[in-house]
Design a protein around this motif. Structure first.
Motif, PDB file in Angstrom:
ATOM      1  N   PRO A  68      64.448  18.493 -58.899  1.00 22.11           N
ATOM      2  CA  PRO A  68      65.571  17.606 -59.218  1.00 22.11           C
ATOM      3  C   PRO A  68      66.854  18.395 -59.416  1.00 22.11           C
ATOM      4  O   PRO A  68      66.844  19.616 -59.625  1.00 22.11           O
ATOM      5  N   ALA A  69      67.968  17.690 -59.384  1.00 27.16           N
ATOM      6  CA  ALA A  69      69.270  18.362 -59.425  1.00 27.16           C
ATOM      7  C   ALA A  69      69.486  19.129 -60.720  1.00 27.16           C
ATOM      8  O   ALA A  69      70.160  20.161 -60.732  1.00 27.16           O
ATOM      9  N   GLY A  70      68.928  18.662 -61.825  1.00 28.74           N
ATOM     10  CA  GLY A  70      69.166  19.329 -63.097  1.00 28.74           C
ATOM     11  C   GLY A  70      68.312  20.542 -63.347  1.00 28.74           C
ATOM     12  O   GLY A  70      68.508  21.231 -64.358  1.00 28.74           O
ATOM     13  N   ALA A  71      67.371  20.855 -62.460  1.00 27.91           N
ATOM     14  CA  ALA A  71      66.479  21.998 -62.667  1.00 27.91           C
ATOM     15  C   ALA A  71      67.092  23.257 -62.087  1.00 27.91           C
ATOM     16  O   ALA A  71      67.801  23.212 -61.075  1.00 27.91           O
ATOM     17  N   ASP A  72      66.843  24.392 -62.715  1.00 23.97           N
ATOM     18  CA  ASP A  72      67.291  25.664 -62.178  1.00 23.97           C
ATOM     19  C   ASP A  72      66.141  26.654 -62.185  1.00 23.97           C
ATOM     20  O   ASP A  72      65.181  26.522 -62.943  1.00 23.97           O
ATOM     21  N   VAL A  73      66.256  27.666 -61.337  1.00 23.29           N
ATOM     22  CA  VAL A  73      65.209  28.667 -61.156  1.00 23.29           C
ATOM     23  C   VAL A  73      65.735  30.008 -61.644  1.00 23.29           C
ATOM     24  O   VAL A  73      66.822  30.438 -61.241  1.00 23.29           O
ATOM     25  N   LEU A  74      64.968  30.678 -62.509  1.00 21.79           N
ATOM     26  CA  LEU A  74      65.305  32.014 -62.990  1.00 21.79           C
ATOM     27  C   LEU A  74      64.329  32.997 -62.348  1.00 21.79           C
ATOM     28  O   LEU A  74      63.119  32.899 -62.532  1.00 21.79           O
ATOM     29  N   GLY A  75      64.850  33.958 -61.630  1.00 20.37           N
ATOM     30  CA  GLY A  75      63.994  34.927 -60.945  1.00 20.37           C
ATOM     31  C   GLY A  75      63.864  34.587 -59.473  1.00 20.37           C
ATOM     32  O   GLY A  75      64.704  33.860 -58.910  1.00 20.37           O
ATOM     33  N   PRO A  76      62.846  35.132 -58.818  1.00 18.92           N
ATOM     34  CA  PRO A  76      61.731  35.901 -59.386  1.00 18.92           C
ATOM     35  C   PRO A  76      62.081  37.344 -59.730  1.00 18.92           C
ATOM     36  O   PRO A  76      62.945  37.947 -59.091  1.00 18.92           O
ATOM     37  N   THR A  77      61.402  37.853 -60.747  1.00 21.56           N
ATOM     38  CA  THR A  77      61.573  39.236 -61.183  1.00 21.56           C
ATOM     39  C   THR A  77      60.221  39.928 -61.195  1.00 21.56           C
ATOM     40  O   THR A  77      59.190  39.283 -61.376  1.00 21.56           O
ATOM     41  N   PRO A  78      60.196  41.248 -60.998  1.00 18.18           N
ATOM     42  CA  PRO A  78      58.899  41.964 -60.998  1.00 18.18           C
ATOM     43  C   PRO A  78      58.168  41.796 -62.311  1.00 18.18           C
ATOM     44  O   PRO A  78      58.751  41.781 -63.397  1.00 18.18           O
ATOM     45  N   LEU A  79      56.865  41.653 -62.211  1.00 20.40           N
ATOM     46  CA  LEU A  79      56.017  41.460 -63.370  1.00 20.40           C
ATOM     47  C   LEU A  79      55.063  42.622 -63.484  1.00 20.40           C
ATOM     48  O   LEU A  79      54.350  42.950 -62.526  1.00 20.40           O
ATOM     49  N   ARG A  80      55.030  43.242 -64.631  1.00 21.53           N
ATOM     50  CA  ARG A  80      54.068  44.308 -64.891  1.00 21.53           C
ATOM     51  C   ARG A  80      52.820  43.681 -65.492  1.00 21.53           C
ATOM     52  O   ARG A  80      52.842  43.136 -66.589  1.00 21.53           O
ATOM     53  N   GLU A  81      51.734  43.752 -64.760  1.00 21.95           N
ATOM     54  CA  GLU A  81      50.480  43.191 -65.264  1.00 21.95           C
ATOM     55  C   GLU A  81      49.990  43.941 -66.495  1.00 21.95           C
ATOM     56  O   GLU A  81      49.334  43.389 -67.348  1.00 21.95           O
ATOM     57  N   ALA A  82      50.280  45.238 -66.562  1.00 24.14           N
ATOM     58  CA  ALA A  82      49.864  46.040 -67.708  1.00 24.14           C
ATOM     59  C   ALA A  82      51.076  46.750 -68.264  1.00 24.14           C
ATOM     60  O   ALA A  82      51.395  47.866 -67.882  1.00 24.14           O
ATOM     61  N   PRO A  83      51.843  46.093 -69.151  1.00 23.01           N
ATOM     62  CA  PRO A  83      53.074  46.702 -69.639  1.00 23.01           C
ATOM     63  C   PRO A  83      52.858  47.984 -70.417  1.00 23.01           C
ATOM     64  O   PRO A  83      53.790  48.744 -70.621  1.00 23.01           O
ATOM     65  N   GLU A  84      51.614  48.280 -70.845  1.00 21.77           N
ATOM     66  CA  GLU A  84      51.408  49.512 -71.601  1.00 21.77           C
ATOM     67  C   GLU A  84      51.318  50.736 -70.700  1.00 21.77           C
ATOM     68  O   GLU A  84      51.294  51.865 -71.155  1.00 21.77           O
TER      69      GLU A  84
END
Length: 698
Positions: free
Chosen positions: A621-637
């Motif tokens: 719909p017109a009021g929706a917005d998309v942020l990203g996509p951005t890289p995702l680290r599956e294991a941030p540690e």
């Protein structure tokens, strides 16, 4: 001359005999079946012919086996109809004539699948436990059970004294007794677990006395046990096949047989009260009049399997669909529940401030500012003020010590440059598991005999995080002769007697104390708010309030010390004992930033090309917005130097995108995403993981 070699016994080719077509049932000859296939494009009903031999057993709600995609698969018969537009294959067999899929549960499962962009088979796996054939013969048929024992159940107008301290509490109970469907968000007063459990039990008793059913969902088996004890005190006895009763519990820990027995008891109408963990939200309770969700901020109430619904929201859907009262309560207040209150969808049940102050202990925050006068001793993990509070408390009874981490030293770092120590083999975090033991990897278990810091080359290690075992060891030296007990991990204590002792516990594993704790020390407060998460302040305040609620009131000398420089907002809310105010402030800040739950958010995770393809196919719909996509680290540690060795094409890199919209546009957003998921699945394109309304978005 021709020689024939005889075939070995058992190896001669078998000739399949053509099956004679079985006659089809004369009445309602077509069964509509939901097949157990998770692919989104197969999320619909399929028609099958009902053989005459299965006419009486292939009832709506029964488990069946059908031929699908060249193999026999499980499914549920959801309806019987007069005809179909297609040429139909027959049902292979009826697994059980028991209609385990109740109509109200089927409607709820469809609503859950729509709201969370899931498939109906995925939700049915959560709603209906696996079959246990022997148990079906043990549970009496509907109408054949022993009459329930109603002794001790109050009349609808008998009142509920546990609700008298709360503004609007008695009115809520009266509306439940009258058969109405009020919705309330309840903030429980400080006190032992039995206090809030008795209030829930009284509300359940009133619902049962009015002739309707009740369903209570709690985060873990420990809370369920407390609720069962309270229901016993209220006269709502546990059900057995031989003696009857009024309630059952649904717990995965009980095993498949006991769980299926309790499920059948509710399905066949022997009981109208079910208590359990998150899967119990789908229990087939007859004529439901009250649903209760206790401690909705606990992560255990969020389903970790697709489509990832939260038990609180499932119960809210069910209360609307079945006209049941809704009660969501806890010692703290979640931002999601606060949104219901501020929007007017639910009413608040809370005690007056004077009552809260009379029940709560005195809370003191020992930050670096308050400890500055102690000089270098202020940096100690147990400052002088905390030591004195523990010493004074031990003179009156047990003292609770809350530690964020279990184990001995759950995290260590380089003694020279303070870089967190990682395993040289798998890059996992390193720990010291026992006193005097070597450091090792928490992931692969390899000892770090030849560890060397990759940053400075140092070999010495120092403690970064101290767990319950090391804390108990230190307290044993600081208070010689005082018993020290540990609760947490795999060993959770029961009730602690009213005599001097130090009880070291992780958050959520604090045992009750007979008469309440004389004092509580909440150590390492900064650890609770140091994580990079959206709900970190909410979770920190919830953990502190849970522990502090077990301490005696300030009028009886109860004191709670929060040790460490935690974030200011939850610290101040804790000192004031104002979780509702903190939730209101959090909601206002998230509304300004358009963050959940002020805004509706859907998280998409998968390969970059797959996420982009799904977004390109989705008509938002017109009021929706998309942020990203951005890289995702599956294991941030995993540290950067270890990740740099992983080479992958940019299109296959795992990314995350957020689809944000107003709540009024939420049905359109999830509908568009569901349609796009189905279209991609039909083309055998990679499916993207979709999480709707997640508790965390990063």
């Amino acid at each position: 001359m021709t020689l024939d070699q005889p075939a070995l016994a058992g190896l001669a080719p078998r000739r399949r005999r053509a099956r004679t077509p079985e006659p089809i049932a004369e009445h309602l000859p077509v069964a509509r079946v939901v097949v157990d296939r998770p692919q989104p494009h197969l999320d619909r009903e399929f028609d099958y012919a009902v053989p005459a031999s299965m006419a009486d057993t292939a009832v709506p709600g029964a488990r069946v086996r059908v031929r699908f995609g060249g193999q026999d698969v499980d499914g549920f018969c959801v309806a019987r109809v007069d005809g179909s537009e297609h040429e139909l294959a027959p049902l292979r067999r009826v697994v059980s004539a028991e209609p385990v899929l109740a109509p109200q549960v089927l409607d709820l499962a469809r609503a859950v699948a729509r709201r969370w962009v899931g498939t109906l088979p995925d939700v049915l796996r959560l709603a209906v436990p696996p079959r246990h054939a022997r148990v079906e013969a043990e549970v009496p048929a509907a109408g054949d059970a022993a009459p329930p024992d109603g002794a001790g159940t109050p009349a609808p107008d008998g009142g509920a004294p546990a609700w008298s301290p709360y503004v609007g509490g008695q009115a809520f109970v009266r509306r439940v007794a009258a058969g109405e469907a009020p919705r309330a968000v309840w903030l429980a007063l400080p006190g032992p677990a039995a206090a809030w459990a008795d209030a829930v039990a009284q509300a359940v008793s009133v619902a049962l006395a009015s002739g309707r059913g009740a369903l209570v969902v709690a985060p873990s088996a420990a809370e369920v046990a407390v609720l069962e004890a309270a229901l016993d005190r209220a006269g709502v006895a546990a059900w057995t096949p031989a003696h009857g009763g009024r309630r059952v519990r649904l717990l995965a820990d009980d095993g498949p047989a006991d769980r299926y027995r309790a499920f059948l008891a509710a399905l066949r109408g022997h009981v109208r009260c079910v208590v359990g963990t998150r899967a119990a939200a789908f229990a087939p309770v007859t004529d439901l009049g009250l649903v209760v969700c206790w401690d909705d901020g606990d992560d255990a109430l969020e389903e970790p399997r697709a489509p990832y619904p939260h038990a609180r929201d499932v119960l809210a859907l069910r209360s609307e669909a079945e006209g049941a009262a809704l009660l969501v309560g806890g010692r703290s207040r979640t931002v999601a529940a606060q949104r219901w209150v501020e929007s007017g969808w639910a009413r608040e049940l809370a005690a007056a401030r004077v009552t809260v102050r009379a029940r709560a202990p005195r809370v003191v925050a020992l930050t670096s500012v308050e400890l500055a006068r102690e000089g270098p001793a202020a940096a100690a993990r147990l400052p002088g003020a905390a030591w004195r509070a523990a010493r004074d408390g031990l003179g009156r009874g047990p003292v609770l010590v809350q530690v964020p981490r279990a184990g001995y030293l759950p995290a260590v770092a380089c003694g020279t440059c303070r870089t967190l120590a990682r395993c040289p083999s798998c890059a996992g975090p390193m720990e010291v598991a026992v006193s005097g033991g070597p450091a090792g990897c928490r992931v692969c278990g390899r000892p770090a005999a030849s560890w060397r810091c990759p940053e400075c080359g140092g070999t010495a290690l120092r403690a970064v995080r101290v767990g319950t075992e090391r804390t108990a060891e230190e307290l044993g030296r600081a208070f010689p002769g005082v018993p020290v007990r540990v609760s947490g991990g795999g060993a959770r204590l029961g009730t602690v007697p009213d005599r001097p002792a130090l009880v070291v516990s992780t958050p959520g594993a604090e045992p009750d104390a007979t008469g309440g704790y004389a004092a509580a020390l909440l150590l390492d407060a900064a650890v609770h708010t140091a994580r990079v998460q959206l709900g970190v302040a909410e979770q920190a305040l919830r953990a502190w309030l849970r522990a502090a609620s077990l301490v005696r009131p300030a009028s009886s000398g109860g004191v709670v010390l929060l040790v460490g420089d935690a974030a200011p907002a939850p610290t101040q809310a804790f000192v004031r004992w104002d979780p509702a105010g903190h939730a209101s402030r959090e909601l206002a800040e998230r509304a300004a930033l358009r963050l959940p739950p002020a805004a509706h958010v859907v998280v998409l995770e998968g390969a970059r090309d797959a996420v982009r393809g799904l977004l390109a196919r989705t008509e938002l719909p017109a009021g929706a917005d998309v942020l990203g996509p951005t890289p995702l680290r599956e294991a941030p540690e995993v540290p950067e130097h270890a990740q740099a060795t992983l080479l992958e094409p940019d299109g296959e890199r795992v990314v995350r995108a957020l689809v944000r919209s107003a709540w009024s546009d939420a049905p359109a957003v999830v509908g568009a995403l569901a349609g796009a998921q189905g279209a991609r699945a039909a083309r055998r394109e990679p499916v993207v993981r979709v999480r709707v309304e997640p508790s965390e978005v990063w």
